[in-house]
Design a protein around this motif. Sequence first.
Motif, mmCIF file in Angstrom:
data_model
loop_
_atom_site.group_PDB
_atom_site.id
_atom_site.type_symbol
_atom_site.label_atom_id
_atom_site.label_comp_id
_atom_site.label_asym_id
_atom_site.label_seq_id
_atom_site.Cartn_x
_atom_site.Cartn_y
_atom_site.Cartn_z
ATOM 1 N N SER A 61 0.796 -1.225 0.000
ATOM 2 C CA SER A 61 0.000 0.000 0.000
ATOM 3 C C SER A 61 0.830 1.278 0.000
ATOM 4 C CB SER A 61 -0.933 0.007 1.212
ATOM 5 O OG SER A 61 -0.188 -0.154 2.411
ATOM 6 N N ILE A 62 2.039 1.222 0.533
ATOM 7 C CA ILE A 62 2.877 2.426 0.542
ATOM 8 C C ILE A 62 3.155 2.875 -0.885
ATOM 9 C CG2 ILE A 62 5.129 3.370 1.181
ATOM 10 C CD1 ILE A 62 5.107 1.579 3.632
ATOM 11 N N PHE A 66 -1.642 4.704 -0.630
ATOM 12 C CA PHE A 66 -2.883 4.505 0.123
ATOM 13 C C PHE A 66 -3.036 5.543 1.232
ATOM 14 C CE2 PHE A 66 -5.504 2.459 3.401
ATOM 15 C CZ PHE A 66 -6.576 2.005 2.646
ATOM 16 N N ASP A 67 -4.227 6.105 1.345
ATOM 17 C CA ASP A 67 -4.596 7.084 2.382
ATOM 18 C C ASP A 67 -3.779 8.378 2.329
ATOM 19 O OD1 ASP A 67 -6.777 5.886 3.454
ATOM 20 O OD2 ASP A 67 -5.877 5.372 5.380
ATOM 21 N N LEU A 72 -9.078 5.621 3.066
ATOM 22 C CA LEU A 72 -9.278 4.241 2.625
ATOM 23 C C LEU A 72 -9.241 4.078 1.112
ATOM 24 C CD1 LEU A 72 -12.076 3.094 5.117
ATOM 25 C CD2 LEU A 72 -9.599 2.787 5.305
ATOM 26 N N SER A 73 -8.380 4.828 0.454
ATOM 27 C CA SER A 73 -8.287 4.756 -1.012
ATOM 28 C C SER A 73 -6.836 4.814 -1.468
ATOM 29 C CB SER A 73 -9.058 5.914 -1.663
ATOM 30 O OG SER A 73 -10.428 5.866 -1.338
ATOM 31 N N ASP A 74 -6.562 4.063 -2.527
ATOM 32 C CA ASP A 74 -5.259 4.190 -3.186
ATOM 33 C C ASP A 74 -5.166 5.547 -3.870
ATOM 34 O OD1 ASP A 74 -4.606 1.637 -2.418
ATOM 35 O OD2 ASP A 74 -4.866 0.729 -4.404
ATOM 36 N N VAL A 110 0.207 -3.716 -4.653
ATOM 37 C CA VAL A 110 -1.177 -3.988 -4.258
ATOM 38 C C VAL A 110 -1.324 -3.704 -2.770
ATOM 39 C CG1 VAL A 110 -2.993 -5.727 -4.053
ATOM 40 C CG2 VAL A 110 -1.461 -5.752 -6.041
ATOM 41 N N THR A 111 -2.319 -2.916 -2.426
ATOM 42 C CA THR A 111 -2.585 -2.622 -1.023
ATOM 43 C C THR A 111 -2.878 -3.917 -0.259
ATOM 44 O OG1 THR A 111 -3.377 -0.385 -1.440
ATOM 45 C CG2 THR A 111 -4.184 -1.475 0.551
ATOM 46 N N GLY A 112 -2.204 -4.093 0.863
ATOM 47 C CA GLY A 112 -2.372 -5.296 1.667
ATOM 48 C C GLY A 112 -1.409 -6.418 1.320
ATOM 49 N N ALA A 113 -0.585 -6.232 0.295
ATOM 50 C CA ALA A 113 0.309 -7.298 -0.149
ATOM 51 C C ALA A 113 1.370 -7.611 0.896
ATOM 52 C CB ALA A 113 0.972 -6.908 -1.465
ATOM 53 N N ARG A 114 1.745 -8.901 0.928
ATOM 54 C CA ARG A 114 2.865 -9.354 1.749
ATOM 55 C C ARG A 114 3.933 -9.943 0.822
ATOM 56 N NH1 ARG A 114 -1.508 -11.515 4.867
ATOM 57 N NH2 ARG A 114 -0.850 -13.680 4.578
#
Length: 294
Positions: A61-62, A66-67, A72-74, A110-114
């Motif tokens: 997300s960085i 994001f935000d 709560l948005s890219d 991708v936001t939330g990716a690990r």
Amino acid sequence: MRKPSHRVRAVLAVVTAVVLGAAGCVGGDGRSPAPHSTTARAARPPVWDRSPDSIAAVGDSITRGFDACTVLSDCPEVSWATGSDARVDSLAVRLLGVTGAAERSWNYAVTGARMADLPEQMEQAVARRPELVTVMVGANDACRSSASAMTPVADFRADFEEALGTLRSALPKTQVYVSSVPNLKRLWSEGRSNPLGKQVWKLGICPSMLGDADDLTSAAMLRRDAVQQRVVAYNKVLAEVCAKDRRCRFDGNAVHDYRFGTDQLSHWDWFHPSKDGQARLAEIAYRRITARNP
């Protein structure tokens, strides 16, 4: 016959020296020294190109911004890696110019990716055949529901090696810039001074570190320390794996060690970088990528 005058002897000495020099002096072992080559050796091109012509970004997300613009948005236009916002002056804009960044930079984060998601993202990046790939991932591996749920270090390493292997099998000469995982404990210490930030954190933002932000008991501090130690371990993995690839540059923990303040944090969640924070990330990356030496 008269002996030659001092002046004549001096002239003869000069002439003798010139003749011997032209013929090549003989060394003490009776052999002439090897002549110096008059042909300059062809200069080998440097392994690291400080001005790549195209960029693909992978990560979380960085890198999606994001935000940074709305809650709560890219907001990829402010991404430190590929964004177009002039206030951020992204890495792509710095390296390629405004037009070049629009045409030859791509954002597959991708936001939330690990880290486990990185091999698939790298496959997408490979399709563009970029000259540089930026990697920023790992915060979500540490930001879990609890410290025990964090990604094991061995799995983190294996997934990162797989992602680089995916890139190398297709593009052996593409360069890689790897950012360190940010200092999550500093996020807690900076953000907890803001009452609104702490309320937002209660929605479930990085519970392993930010949960119960005002809890200063030994158990809570040990939990936060465990998360921070895992981040340090992740960064050690990034450095070690990158060091094995001659076309990979780790940031030397520059992002992790950057002493950001609340101005660099999103005022929507007090966790992700603000536009100012994104600009700092772009600056760090640019300095590292354009440095003569790693």
